[in-house]
Design an enzyme around this catalytic site. Structure first.
Site, PDB file in Angstrom:
ATOM      1  N   GLY A   1     -21.332  18.721  40.805  1.00 48.54           N
ATOM      2  CA  GLY A   1     -20.276  18.690  39.806  1.00 48.54           C
ATOM      3  C   GLY A   1     -20.164  20.008  39.073  1.00 48.54           C
TER       4      GLY A   1
ATOM      5  N   PRO B   1     -20.199  22.971  36.219  1.00 49.48           N
ATOM      6  CA  PRO B   1     -21.270  23.333  35.292  1.00 49.48           C
ATOM      7  C   PRO B   1     -21.089  22.648  33.938  1.00 49.48           C
ATOM      8  CG  PRO B   1     -20.051  25.293  36.021  1.00 49.48           C
ATOM      9  CD  PRO B   1     -19.405  24.131  36.655  1.00 49.48           C
TER      10      PRO B   1
ATOM     11  N   THR C   1     -21.834  19.556  33.050  1.00 53.14           N
ATOM     12  CA  THR C   1     -21.525  18.134  33.016  1.00 53.14           C
ATOM     13  C   THR C   1     -22.774  17.269  32.865  1.00 53.14           C
ATOM     14  OG1 THR C   1     -21.415  18.293  35.406  1.00 53.14           O
ATOM     15  CG2 THR C   1     -19.331  18.151  34.244  1.00 53.14           C
ATOM     16  N   GLY C   2     -23.935  17.892  32.813  1.00 54.15           N
ATOM     17  CA  GLY C   2     -25.143  17.118  32.533  1.00 54.15           C
ATOM     18  C   GLY C   2     -26.008  16.814  33.736  1.00 54.15           C
ATOM     19  N   LYS C   3     -25.910  17.626  34.784  1.00 55.18           N
ATOM     20  CA  LYS C   3     -26.715  17.366  35.983  1.00 55.18           C
ATOM     21  C   LYS C   3     -28.201  17.578  35.711  1.00 55.18           C
ATOM     22  CE  LYS C   3     -24.384  20.402  38.313  1.00 55.18           C
ATOM     23  NZ  LYS C   3     -23.391  20.757  37.282  1.00 55.18           N
TER      24      LYS C   3
ATOM     25  N   GLU D   1       0.584  11.621  38.707  1.00 55.35           N
ATOM     26  CA  GLU D   1      -0.407  10.779  39.388  1.00 55.35           C
ATOM     27  C   GLU D   1       0.084   9.336  39.514  1.00 55.35           C
ATOM     28  OE1 GLU D   1      -2.830  12.027  41.038  1.00 55.35           O
ATOM     29  OE2 GLU D   1      -2.514  14.023  40.194  1.00 55.35           O
TER      30      GLU D   1
ATOM     31  N   HIS E   1       2.157   9.056  42.615  1.00 52.70           N
ATOM     32  CA  HIS E   1       1.347   8.887  43.830  1.00 52.70           C
ATOM     33  C   HIS E   1       0.823   7.456  43.926  1.00 52.70           C
ATOM     34  CE1 HIS E   1       1.141  13.041  45.047  1.00 52.70           C
ATOM     35  NE2 HIS E   1       0.489  13.462  43.981  1.00 52.70           N
TER      36      HIS E   1
END
Ligand code: ADP
Ligand code: MG
Ligand code: ZN
Length: 612
Positions: free
Chosen positions: A200, A202, A204-206, A423, A426
């Site tokens: 994911g 940078p 984002t909490g990995k 969106e 779609h």
């Protein structure tokens, strides 16, 4: 070993001093349990309050109300107007003690500078020592040793420290269970993934998530960053990997965490010239180690990357990183949770509305939000206030937003609205067209790779052949975003956001004509020279095997297909204008909606029709 021990001690002392300093500073600030105005009103209603002190700030009318509860607890609530607070207390017959506007605190003016000088002095002293201990020969001797940092999961960072990311946490739950009690799984012969790849953008909490898994399961956490591996001497990286896994095996169950794995695990053989040998060796060693331990030895290898596309495919093979979890930017709810979490130790004025802030920060990651609150705290501190106001956060917002434009672009309400309708367009076509898969999620959270949102179908069937009808529907779905924009905003206000949709639609249409013989006038002949081979300069060297006249006819056919699909798709959307509006509204509110939420809109439409 001895040397290591010594420097470890030095760091330990440094940390102790820092802790002490933080403690001292926090004592200075008013660090009673903070409290919201709503809670105060509640306590007043229930007659829980025995005493109250109102203390205006330097900048009146703001101030703090310190209440003593019947059970002796003291609570503080920061108010934007002390007069209001006085009236409120009077309603419940509490006669508050008024304190004067505070003069400058003697502690801050006299003791603090001394304290800071002292801390810095001691810190330098300790650092010098540490350097002596680790310098010279010591450093050389340790060269090949694993630089992995070991931290025993002492429960400090647990999943409670990770806000939002609900689905991601759920997916990792079984890993926690396994690490807690491996025997439970091995007894029944269950196979647990060896490697989990967190992927994911940078911030984002990995890294946080990996640490929290170790903390939650209370197991050792060996972490190393991919960039640590990339050393100048060949062979060092590989030997570090070996050491790392040796340590891990001695300490199982445990987690080995490789941060920024893309630094070592880039596709092999893509480097220009020399210099990637080292990386290749490191990667090979990593693969060897991962294959080398058994499935249920109790080691879980976790890795994080924000570039899954450049990873060597070998790393994703079964038995290696066979579980991939994408960690995305949070939605509104997630952002509010993250803000709440990081506001825990920051006194907020009662006018702070975290929900409102969450709504205006679409595209912000956890790290951005943390940064935002931190900037707000700095602004408050600069103004000698010991609590944060909404105004501070607004100022911080401008600072953070403009400072890192490319990272977290602030999205205007208008952009959000356009994306929502796009969106929704779609999504509606996915739903109403018979050969399309149902919609799994619709999202308007920016993905960081240039897309403003996405609509993801859930593949229900795995078809080998696509019919002509199905391909036309593919084209219709692709065009749905642009059509919705046009219907709502008019053809002058359509955006560039649909360019990849248009490209996709055109590609499908062209294939129908030149490869699958699905056109009216071209016939069943392959005119498709593009055999999917990728090499640079292909278009330059492109030689056509057919005449100009045929090329013109192909273009005409392609245009015919696109135009027909466009018209049909527009009709379909026009049949469901209510849903287009309600879906867009729901997206603006929630940013990400699930299949159930989306399909409920259609149920509602049916219900409405039946009532008429
Ligand atoms: P990544 O490894 O994905 O780049 P990090 O885990 O290093 O991101 O996150 C950086 C910081 O951002 C964390 O230390 C934390 O303060 C904050 N943060 C990010 N995501 C979250 C989250 N979901 N909950 C709480 N804090 C978060
Ligand atoms: Mg990280
Ligand atoms: Zn689109």
């Amino acid at each position: 070993m001895n040397k290591n021990g010594k420097s470890f001690n030095a760091y330990f002392i440094a940390i102790l001093i820092l802790l002490f300093a933080t403690f001292a500073i926090s004592l200075m600030g008013e660090k009673d349990d903070s409290y919201t105005k709503a809670e105060l009103v509640n306590d007043l209603k229930e007659g829980n309050v025995s005493q109250a002190v109102i203390q205006p700030n330097n900048e009146t009318p703001t101030g703090a109300v310190r209440v003593t509860l019947k059970d002796g607890q003291i609570r503080v609530v920061y108010v934007s107007d002390v007069k209001d607070a006085e009236t409120l207390l009077a309603q419940y017959h509490i006669d508050p003690v008024m304190k004067n506007v505070p003069k400058e605190n003697w502690f801050i003016s006299s003791m603090l500078p001394m304290l800071i000088v002292l801390i810095i002095g001691v810190f330098f002293f300790v650092m010098m020592n540490a350097q002596n201990a680790g310098g010279g020969g010591g450093k050389m001797a340790n060269f090949g040793k694993s630089r992995a940092r070991l931290s025993i999961g002492d429960g400090k960072i647990t999943l409670k420290e990770v806000a939002g990311l609900k689905e991601e946490k759920e997916e990792l739950e079984e890993i926690v269970e396994f690490l807690k009690e491996p025997a439970k799984f091995t007894k029944v012969g269950a196979r647990i993934p060896k490697g989990v790849l967190l992927e994911g953008p940078p911030g984002t909490g990995k890294t946080l998530l990996a640490k929290a898994i170790a903390g939650e399961a209370n197991v050792p956490f060996f972490s190393i960053s991919g960039s640590d591996f990339v050393e100048m001497f060949v062979g060092v990286g590989a030997s570090r990997v070996r050491d790392l896994f040796q340590d891990a095996k001695k300490n199982s169950p445990c987690i080995v965490f490789i941060d920024e794995i893309d630094a070592v695990a880039r596709r092999r053989g893509t480097g220009m010239g020399g210099g990637h040998d080292e990386r290749e060796q490191t990667l090979n060693q990593l693969l060897v180690e991962m294959d080398g331990f058994g499935v249920n030895e109790g080691i879980i290898v976790m890795a994080a990357t924000n570039r899954v596309d450049i990873l060597d495919p070998a790393i994703l093979r079964p038995g290696r990183f066979d579980r991939k979890i994408s960690v995305g930017a949070p939605d509104v709810g997630g952002r509010e949770d993250i803000l709440k979490l990081h506001a825990r130790n920051k006194p907020l004025s009662d006018d702070v509305d975290l929900k409102q802030i969450a709504q205006t920060t679409a595209g912000f990651t956890g790290a951005d939000l943390e940064n935002l609150l931190n900037e707000a705290a700095i602004i408050a501190a600069k103004e000698d206030r010991n609590y944060i106001r909404q105004e501070d956060i607004k100022k911080a917002f401008v600072k953070v937003g403009i400072g890192s434009e490319k990272k977290s672009r602030i999205i205007s309400d208008q952009e959000k609205k356009i994306t929502a309708y796009h969106e929704a367009g779609h999504a509606i076509l996915f739903h109403v067209l018979p050969d399309m898969d149902p919609v799994y999620t619709v999202s308007i959270i920016p993905t960081g790779v240039g897309a403003a949102g996405y609509t993801m179908p859930l593949p229900e069937r795995d078809d080998m052949f696509r019919t002509k009808n199905r391909m036309k529907q593919d084209i219709m779905v692709s065009l749905g975003g642009r059509i919705a924009e046009e219907l709502i905003f008019g053809s002058d206000d359509i955006t560039t956001g649909a360019s990849s949709d248009i490209k996709k639609a055109t590609k499908v249409a062209r294939k129908m004509v030149t490869r699958f013989g699905m056109s009216e006038n071209i016939g069943v002949i392959n005119y498709d020279d593009d055999d999917d081979e990728v090499f640079i300069g292909r278009d330059l060297a492109h030689t056509r095997s057919h005449s100009e006249a045929v090329a013109g006819a192909i273009d005409e056919e392609v245009k015919g297909i696109i135009d027909e699909c466009y018209r049909k798709a527009k009709e379909k959307i026009e049949e469901h204008m209510d849903i287009l509006h309600s879906c867009a509204a729901l997206l603006i509110e929630k940013e990400k909606i699930t299949r159930d939420e989306f399909e409920a809109l259609f149920e509602k439409e049916k219900g409405d029709v039946a009532e008429d």
